[in-house]
Design an enzyme around this catalytic site. Structure first.
Site, PDB file in Angstrom:
ATOM      1  N   HIS A  82      33.542  42.894  33.160  1.00 53.73           N
ATOM      2  CA  HIS A  82      34.475  41.764  33.162  1.00 53.73           C
ATOM      3  C   HIS A  82      33.786  40.531  33.724  1.00 53.73           C
ATOM      4  O   HIS A  82      33.088  40.607  34.737  1.00 53.73           O
ATOM      5  CB  HIS A  82      35.702  42.106  34.023  1.00 53.73           C
ATOM      6  CG  HIS A  82      36.694  40.990  34.104  1.00 53.73           C
ATOM      7  ND1 HIS A  82      37.605  40.744  33.104  1.00 53.73           N
ATOM      8  CD2 HIS A  82      36.896  40.039  35.041  1.00 53.73           C
ATOM      9  CE1 HIS A  82      38.341  39.692  33.430  1.00 53.73           C
ATOM     10  NE2 HIS A  82      37.936  39.242  34.602  1.00 53.73           N
ATOM     11  N   ASP A 161      51.410  41.403  36.534  1.00 52.00           N
ATOM     12  CA  ASP A 161      50.416  40.339  36.677  1.00 52.00           C
ATOM     13  C   ASP A 161      50.704  39.207  35.700  1.00 52.00           C
ATOM     14  O   ASP A 161      50.550  38.034  36.037  1.00 52.00           O
ATOM     15  CB  ASP A 161      48.998  40.877  36.457  1.00 52.00           C
ATOM     16  CG  ASP A 161      47.988  39.739  36.468  1.00 52.00           C
ATOM     17  OD1 ASP A 161      47.875  39.088  37.522  1.00 52.00           O
ATOM     18  OD2 ASP A 161      47.368  39.464  35.429  1.00 52.00           O
ATOM     19  N   ARG A 168      52.246  31.649  39.335  1.00 51.47           N
ATOM     20  CA  ARG A 168      51.213  31.036  40.187  1.00 51.47           C
ATOM     21  C   ARG A 168      50.684  29.750  39.562  1.00 51.47           C
ATOM     22  O   ARG A 168      50.412  28.775  40.246  1.00 51.47           O
ATOM     23  CB  ARG A 168      50.050  32.027  40.388  1.00 51.47           C
ATOM     24  CG  ARG A 168      50.402  33.163  41.333  1.00 51.47           C
ATOM     25  CD  ARG A 168      49.388  34.287  41.226  1.00 51.47           C
ATOM     26  NE  ARG A 168      48.041  33.847  41.504  1.00 51.47           N
ATOM     27  CZ  ARG A 168      46.948  34.413  40.992  1.00 51.47           C
ATOM     28  NH1 ARG A 168      47.046  35.454  40.185  1.00 51.47           N
ATOM     29  NH2 ARG A 168      45.757  33.953  41.290  1.00 51.47           N
ATOM     30  N   SER A 183      44.879  40.286  40.788  1.00 47.14           N
ATOM     31  CA  SER A 183      45.234  39.990  39.401  1.00 47.14           C
ATOM     32  C   SER A 183      44.174  40.554  38.448  1.00 47.14           C
ATOM     33  O   SER A 183      44.480  41.280  37.497  1.00 47.14           O
ATOM     34  CB  SER A 183      45.352  38.466  39.245  1.00 47.14           C
ATOM     35  OG  SER A 183      45.355  38.089  37.900  1.00 47.14           O
ATOM     36  N   LYS A 187      44.338  44.585  36.078  1.00 46.95           N
ATOM     37  CA  LYS A 187      44.125  44.750  34.633  1.00 46.95           C
ATOM     38  C   LYS A 187      42.958  45.696  34.363  1.00 46.95           C
ATOM     39  O   LYS A 187      43.004  46.514  33.447  1.00 46.95           O
ATOM     40  CB  LYS A 187      43.891  43.388  33.981  1.00 46.95           C
ATOM     41  CG  LYS A 187      45.182  42.560  33.914  1.00 46.95           C
ATOM     42  CD  LYS A 187      44.958  41.162  33.414  1.00 46.95           C
ATOM     43  CE  LYS A 187      44.259  40.310  34.430  1.00 46.95           C
ATOM     44  NZ  LYS A 187      44.637  38.920  34.529  1.00 46.95           N
TER      45      LYS A 187
HETATM   46  N1  URA Z   1      41.777  35.546  36.039  1.00 44.49           N
HETATM   47  C1  URA Z   1      42.819  36.403  36.212  1.00 44.49           C
HETATM   48  O1  URA Z   1      43.031  37.302  35.410  1.00 44.49           O
HETATM   49  N2  URA Z   1      43.610  36.237  37.308  1.00 44.49           N
HETATM   50  C2  URA Z   1      43.412  35.267  38.219  1.00 44.49           C
HETATM   51  O2  URA Z   1      44.162  35.175  39.180  1.00 44.49           O
HETATM   52  C3  URA Z   1      42.340  34.378  38.012  1.00 44.49           C
HETATM   53  C4  URA Z   1      41.533  34.542  36.921  1.00 44.49           C
END
Ligand code: URA
Length: 434
Positions: A82, A161, A168, A183, A187
């Protein structure tokens, strides 16, 4: 339990229990906690922070708020990768076939671009017919058969999320370390891989502008990943200027193909080798990063990484012939050089602004529904530290609309700072954290 009490506890600097966090995330996902209360909670976290245990609990609660992908039907160690995102970051396009050619199982979920950053799925769709809208069964079958598949993120992956991130975004609570780490990691954990390699970007084109913040985020995510029982490694890498030379969907695919032929830009090739080495070690295909590096160099030299890309494109409905003939990928009609306004050295390139140039040309998404022009973008001929002569092309704009080309060229010129003093080139890999 009452949300009011949880907000008050965090506002006063207290630590939440696992039970409180799980209750709050469950109720919020089910729509039983209103956004105004969750907004107040997020702001309390922004000022008070979260402890290590709280952050891990929050991550796990968000990961479990929807489908947890079960990849046990895929043999071997599944390694995910990632990137926190940047400009010209086409790493997955070259890296995944490289590591798959070395025997790593790549079962990856990717996203689309938004704003100044690009997305792997958009780039892959430069191949005629290519689709990432495949079923989980096809995804698993393909990874078992050819070692690699990339699909779009399912709607039910970490839905908590999704809701929290949207909130947010409009309540000025995005840039909080525990919230970002939980966050991203929720995932990754829901996506089911056994090991995770993270590329945390730092610099003007990245989310974390300073190296110190990027390292802290990397440490936090590694701690969460390992705490959840997944072998996790993070690399902190430079995003103070675009990665490689190409920015724009089909242009980046061409650069990834060149890299798999051993003809890619030095910085991009180096990043792929570094991340790839971590993936081979995490997947137990190599004992040391040096051994892994040699394996990766070999699959570039003997053509098996490029063959793997062709196999992957074909398996997902794409025209694999374009891997061998990248000149048939979407191509823009206008090629406009951007001349240097004076002699000197490139001191800095405002990275985010280069992403914006690509967006102006139609290569990036302004809203979630924007239709992309995959052919447009930029090729950088000069990077930070390079000398330039007045009138020499610093970059070429690829466009289909002359007015947009002119606007992008003007913005690119303004994004480059030229000075008389030579500058030191930035180190690409800032840290490896495990
Ligand atoms: N990417 C994400 O998936 N979440 C965040 O909070 C910031 C960047």
């Amino acid at each position: 339990m009452r949300m009011y009490d949880i907000i008050m506890k965090k506002r006063n600097g207290g630590s939440l229990s696992g039970e409180e966090i799980r209750w709050m995330i469950g109720e919020y996902t089910a729509g039983r906690i209103p956004d105004y209360q969750m907004s107040a909670f997020l702001m309390a976290v922004y000022f008070r922070g979260m402890g290590e245990d709280e952050t891990l609990e929050l991550t796990m609660a968000m990961a479990r708020s929807g489908e947890m992908l079960d990849l046990s039907g895929i043999q071997g160690i599944k390694v995910d990768k990632h990137s926190t995102g940047g400009v010209g970051d086409k790493t997955s396009l070259a890296l995944t076939p490289m590591v798959a050619a070395c025997g790593i199982r790549v079962a990856k979920m990717s996203g689309r671009g938004l704003g100044h950053t690009g997305g792997t799925i958009d780039k892959l769709e430069s191949f005629r017919g290519f689709s990432t809208e495949i079923s989980t069964e096809q995804f698993e079958e393909q990874v078992n058969r050819i070692g690699i598949s990339i699909m779009g993120q399912t709607a039910d992956l970490a839905p908590a999320d999704k809701k929290l991130y949207a909130l947010r975004d409009v309540t000025a609570t995005v840039d909080q370390m525990a919230l970002i780490a939980s966050s991203i990691m929720s995932k990754k954990l829901a996506a089911g891989a056994d090991a995770i390699v993270l590329d945390v970007k730092t610099g003007s084109g990245a989310f974390m502008k300073t190296e110190e913040d990027a390292k802290a985020l990397a440490r936090e995510m590694v701690r969460i990943g390992n705490g959840a029982g997944k072998h996790t490694i993070a690399i902190v890498s430079e995003m103070g200027q675009p990665l490689g030379n190409a920015v724009g969907n089909a242009l980046e695919v061409q650069e990834a193909i060149a890299t798999l032929r051993g003809e890619g830009p030095e910085d991009f090739t180096e990043l792929c080798l570094t991340l790839g080495s971590c993936m081979l070690v995490a997947g137990k295909k190599a004992g040391t990063t040096q051994e892994a590096r040699e394996m990766l160099q070999k699959v570039i030299e003997d053509g098996s990484a490029l063959n793997k890309l062709a196999e992957f494109v074909q398996a997902q409905g794409g025209d694999a012939g374009q891997v061998w003939h990248p000149e048939t990928l979407p191509a823009a009609a206008i090629h406009m050089p951007v001349p240097a306004p004076e002699d000197g050295y490139i001191q800095a390139i405002q990275c985010e602004e280069v992403g914006n140039c690509s967006m102006i040309l139609g290569g990036g998404r302004v809203t979630k529904d924007s239709v992309l022009d995959l052919s447009v973008g930029l090729i950088l001929h000069k990077k930070v530290g390079d000398p330039v002569k007045q009138g020499e092309a610093m970059a070429t704009i690829y466009a289909n609309d002359p007015e947009k080309a002119k606007e992008a060229a003007a913005r690119y010129t303004a994004a480059c700072r030229i000075g008389q003093q030579p500058v030191e080139k930035q180190k690409l890999i800032k840290a490896v954290i495990q």
